[in-house]
Design a protein around this motif. Structure first.
Motif, PDB file in Angstrom:
ATOM      1  N   LYS A 145       1.361   8.982  -1.924  1.00 23.12           N
ATOM      2  CA  LYS A 145       1.928   7.781  -1.318  1.00 23.12           C
ATOM      3  C   LYS A 145       1.946   6.593  -2.280  1.00 23.12           C
ATOM      4  CE  LYS A 145       2.463   6.669   3.540  1.00 23.12           C
ATOM      5  NZ  LYS A 145       1.837   6.446   4.851  1.00 23.12           N
ATOM      6  N   SER A 146       1.757   6.831  -3.571  1.00 28.62           N
ATOM      7  CA  SER A 146       1.880   5.779  -4.575  1.00 28.62           C
ATOM      8  C   SER A 146       3.269   5.853  -5.191  1.00 28.62           C
ATOM      9  CB  SER A 146       0.813   5.952  -5.659  1.00 28.62           C
ATOM     10  OG  SER A 146      -0.481   5.813  -5.121  1.00 28.62           O
ATOM     11  N   HIS A 157       8.741   9.163  -2.281  1.00 35.82           N
ATOM     12  CA  HIS A 157       7.929   8.075  -2.827  1.00 35.82           C
ATOM     13  C   HIS A 157       8.849   7.066  -3.522  1.00 35.82           C
ATOM     14  CE1 HIS A 157       4.961  11.286  -2.423  1.00 35.82           C
ATOM     15  NE2 HIS A 157       3.987  10.426  -2.656  1.00 35.82           N
ATOM     16  N   SER A 159      -4.990   4.952   7.990  1.00 36.85           N
ATOM     17  CA  SER A 159      -4.824   4.807   6.542  1.00 36.85           C
ATOM     18  C   SER A 159      -5.031   3.352   6.148  1.00 36.85           C
ATOM     19  CB  SER A 159      -3.431   5.270   6.113  1.00 36.85           C
ATOM     20  OG  SER A 159      -2.467   4.277   6.357  1.00 36.85           O
ATOM     21  N   ASP A 160      -5.044   3.103   4.850  1.00 38.03           N
ATOM     22  CA  ASP A 160      -5.147   1.736   4.331  1.00 38.03           C
ATOM     23  C   ASP A 160      -3.783   1.064   4.263  1.00 38.03           C
ATOM     24  OD1 ASP A 160      -7.890   2.006   4.003  1.00 38.03           O
ATOM     25  OD2 ASP A 160      -7.698   2.809   1.973  1.00 38.03           O
ATOM     26  N   TYR A 161      -2.755   1.781   4.682  1.00 35.77           N
ATOM     27  CA  TYR A 161      -1.394   1.257   4.658  1.00 35.77           C
ATOM     28  C   TYR A 161      -1.027   0.734   6.051  1.00 35.77           C
ATOM     29  CZ  TYR A 161      -1.167   3.892   0.283  1.00 35.77           C
ATOM     30  OH  TYR A 161      -1.409   4.372  -0.979  1.00 35.77           O
ATOM     31  N   TYR A 194      -1.342   7.686   8.159  1.00 44.10           N
ATOM     32  CA  TYR A 194      -0.986   8.916   7.471  1.00 44.10           C
ATOM     33  C   TYR A 194      -0.488   9.909   8.511  1.00 44.10           C
ATOM     34  CZ  TYR A 194      -3.315   7.907   2.985  1.00 44.10           C
ATOM     35  OH  TYR A 194      -3.675   7.393   1.768  1.00 44.10           O
TER      36      TYR A 194
END
Length: 250
Positions: free
Chosen positions: A34-35, A64, A157-159, A163
């Motif tokens: 996911k980067s 991505h 997730s941190d987003y 996820y």
């Protein structure tokens, strides 16, 4: 931000990339889950490579960044195919692969597909086999049933968005595991790992180090470094590792 170049692959996916010409071995940066190729490490290393007069390649896997497809539809095999396609299409000669997190897993797969071309390998918080050993192993029975029944499972997730783990991601991951069979790495290898990484443990780094087979492998633990490994000191550690494996390449 400079516009990328695009490669249309045989699979029908459109892969965005930036390539800098220069002396070899050409450095290939493989990003994480996911980067994208606009991340700190990829851009900083490109600038470093330009200052060194070195060739450099960064790219986005399908799903991505600026490449085609939806992230949720992808899997390790797709992203490995993307990496292989762009490397084969736009580079020649020896390579130093630099894989971050999931890119560490992808880079290990590339060492087996690009035999004879890989002159060195640097991994940063490598996460080989994480779909099996982190995702699947961490699911409880209810989560596994949901995944099997619905074909996907949502995780925090941190987003901004969760996820979404798909059954295809898990099943395809099992076809690409690298810690269950011999993993020859017959070139200089440096595994970099932060001790404060909460996504990939030092135990994972040690497992990879002990499993891989090579005559010139070193594991470097950086005290206090987190998973991003993107502080100025960490970036210099990466650059030093690239320089070292390049100078020791046969």
């Amino acid at each position: 931000m400079t516009a990328p170049t695009f490669l249309d692959t045989a699979s029908g996916r459109r892969i965005a990339y930036h390539k800098t010409d220069g002396a070899g071995p050409l450095v290939v940066f493989l990003g994480g889950y996911k980067s994208d190729m606009e991340g700190t490490k990829a851009v900083w290393l490109e600038d470093w490579a330009k200052a060194q007069g070195r060739g450099f390649l960064r790219f986005d896997y399908s799903g991505h960044g600026q490449s085609s497809e939806a992230f949720v539809d992808g899997c390790i095999g797709d992203w490995a195919d993307d990496a292989h396609a762009v490397i084969e299409a736009v580079t020649d000669g020896p390579l130093v692969l630099v894989g971050s997190s999931m890119g560490g897993w992808i880079s290990l797969l590339m060492t087996q597909r690009l035999k004879g071309r890989v002159a060195g390998l640097v991994t940063i918080a490598a996460a080989p086999d994480f779909t099996e050993d982190s995702f699947w192993a961490g699911f409880d029975e209810d989560q596994r049933r949901v995944l099997e029944a619905n074909g996907q499972l949502e995780l925090p997730s941190d987003y901004p968005e969760p996820y979404i783990i798909t059954r295809r991601l898990i099943e395809d991951g099992r076809s690409n595991l690298v810690l269950r069979s011999p993993l020859p790495l017959p070139f200089p290898v440096r595994f970099l790992q932060g001790t404060a990484d909460t996504s990939v443990s030092t135990a994972t780094a040690l497992r990879l180090f002990e499993h891989a087979q090579g005559d010139d492998m070193r594991l470097l633990l950086v005290d206090g470094a987190d998973h991003s490994f993107s502080t100025p000191d960490c970036l210099e550690v990466i650059a030093s590792a690239i320089t070292e494996v390049s100078s020791r390449a046969g």
